[in-house]
Design an enzyme around this catalytic site. Sequence first.
Site, PDB file in Angstrom:
ATOM      1  CG  ASP A  32      -2.431   0.714   1.087  1.00 22.58           C
ATOM      2  OD1 ASP A  32      -2.731   1.501   0.031  1.00 22.58           O
ATOM      3  OD2 ASP A  32      -2.769   1.230   1.807  1.00 22.58           O
ATOM      4  CG  HIS A  49       0.118   1.777  -9.365  1.00 19.63           C
ATOM      5  ND1 HIS A  49      -0.374   1.880  -7.863  1.00 19.63           N
ATOM      6  CD2 HIS A  49      -0.871   2.507  -9.873  1.00 19.63           C
ATOM      7  CE1 HIS A  49      -1.689   1.897  -7.798  1.00 19.63           C
ATOM      8  NE2 HIS A  49      -1.835   2.353  -8.959  1.00 19.63           N
ATOM      9  CG  LEU A 143       9.355 -16.806  -3.465  1.00 18.29           C
ATOM     10  CD1 LEU A 143       8.882 -17.172  -1.749  1.00 18.29           C
ATOM     11  CD2 LEU A 143      10.160 -15.629  -3.365  1.00 18.29           C
TER      12      LEU A 143
HETATM   13  C1  FPP Z   1      -2.008   0.109  -3.458  1.00 22.65           C
HETATM   14  O1  FPP Z   1      -1.303   1.561  -3.247  1.00 22.65           O
HETATM   15  C2  FPP Z   1      -1.264  -0.784  -4.358  1.00 22.65           C
HETATM   16  C3  FPP Z   1      -2.122  -1.437  -5.468  1.00 22.65           C
HETATM   17  C4  FPP Z   1      -3.388  -1.112  -5.126  1.00 22.65           C
HETATM   18  C5  FPP Z   1      -1.640  -1.654  -6.857  1.00 22.65           C
HETATM   19  C6  FPP Z   1      -0.501  -2.383  -6.365  1.00 22.65           C
HETATM   20  C7  FPP Z   1       0.650  -3.371  -7.399  1.00 22.65           C
HETATM   21  C8  FPP Z   1       1.735  -2.708  -8.028  1.00 22.65           C
HETATM   22  C9  FPP Z   1       2.816  -2.430  -6.140  1.00 22.65           C
HETATM   23  C10 FPP Z   1       2.290  -2.809  -9.262  1.00 22.65           C
HETATM   24  C11 FPP Z   1       1.877  -3.849  -9.845  1.00 22.65           C
HETATM   25  C12 FPP Z   1       1.496  -5.023  -9.253  1.00 22.65           C
HETATM   26  C13 FPP Z   1       1.962  -6.408 -10.127  1.00 22.65           C
HETATM   27  C14 FPP Z   1       1.865  -7.650 -10.121  1.00 22.65           C
HETATM   28  C15 FPP Z   1       3.135  -5.784 -11.502  1.00 22.65           C
HETATM   29  P1  FPP Z   1      -2.370   2.727  -3.461  1.00 22.65           P
HETATM   30  O2  FPP Z   1      -2.795   2.712  -4.464  1.00 22.65           O
HETATM   31  O3  FPP Z   1      -3.917   2.369  -2.560  1.00 22.65           O
HETATM   32  O4  FPP Z   1      -1.789   4.147  -2.817  1.00 22.65           O
HETATM   33  P2  FPP Z   1      -2.798   5.531  -1.593  1.00 22.65           P
HETATM   34  O5  FPP Z   1      -3.107   4.512  -0.636  1.00 22.65           O
HETATM   35  O6  FPP Z   1      -1.205   5.581  -1.389  1.00 22.65           O
HETATM   36  O7  FPP Z   1      -3.713   6.206  -2.545  1.00 22.65           O
END
Ligand code: FPP
Length: 252
Positions: A32, A49, A143
């Site tokens: 997150d 992201h 893994l």
């Molecule tokens: C949460 O941060 C993150 C996500 C909803 C997406 C996670 C995705 C990645 C780390 C990259 C893509 C994944 C792969 C497997 C290639 P948020 O957007 O909710 O952050 P915020 O709470 O600060 O708005």
Amino acid sequence: MNKTSDIIEDKDAKIFYNHQEKVPQHVGIIMDGNGRWAKKRNLPRTLGHRAGVNAIREVIKTASNIGVKYLTLYAFSTENWKRSTDEVSALMKLLIEYLKKEVSELHKNNVKINTIGDLTKFPKAVSAEIDRAKELTKNNEGLCVNIALNYGSRDEMVRCVKNIAEKLLSEALEMKDIDENLIKIHLDTGDCPDPDLLIRTSGEYRLSNFLLWQVAYTELWFSDVYWPDFTGAHLLEAIEDFKNRQRRYGGA
Ligand code: FPP
């Protein structure tokens, strides 16, 4: 006495690891803070992201090096479809790009790619890439990385109940067969052990519909670091803390 070959040094964290020590078998991560990481830098959320992928790469490397057996990453929840079309399609593109670019390296490192969640909702281009990655790495014994995609624990439980109900109706199962283990093996995580350690980044203290059945006795670790800044050293810090926890599973 430990053999030298069992010991790994992580130079960033200056911690020595021994495979026989209490390394968690299964680590789950709620990644997150990508959006806030980007906002802090006046960048679009999608670049947050993108930066998050670097953290994924690092964490997989470290987890693999220290002998973690399963790593479950919350990449896209059943609720994430509510985000803007632009953000959703950027996440899909990023997933395809990540798998295309990195799967052969993961395969070389004996990593097995698996997914949890309902993949039927994904565009063909995405599910085809996921299938390719799974097929290529299916016999790897290092893994196992479970990528949670269109995953929500409640949705998983509904699908699990429907699946069991169908088996009851077709008489493949009887009422007396229903117990905790039967439910466990009908969840997306199947025969994967429950997480020993669950990490959530970005200073939020919620489970957000992630592995609710599976985390019944999981140790929790919350970090203030935004996901793109999370490193292998942070993972080792969480694991060091985990090693000092006393797990009693409700016993005295
Ligand atoms: C949460 O941060 C993150 C996500 C909803 C997406 C996670 C995705 C990645 C780390 C990259 C893509 C994944 C792969 C497997 C290639 P948020 O957007 O909710 O952050 P915020 O709470 O600060 O708005």
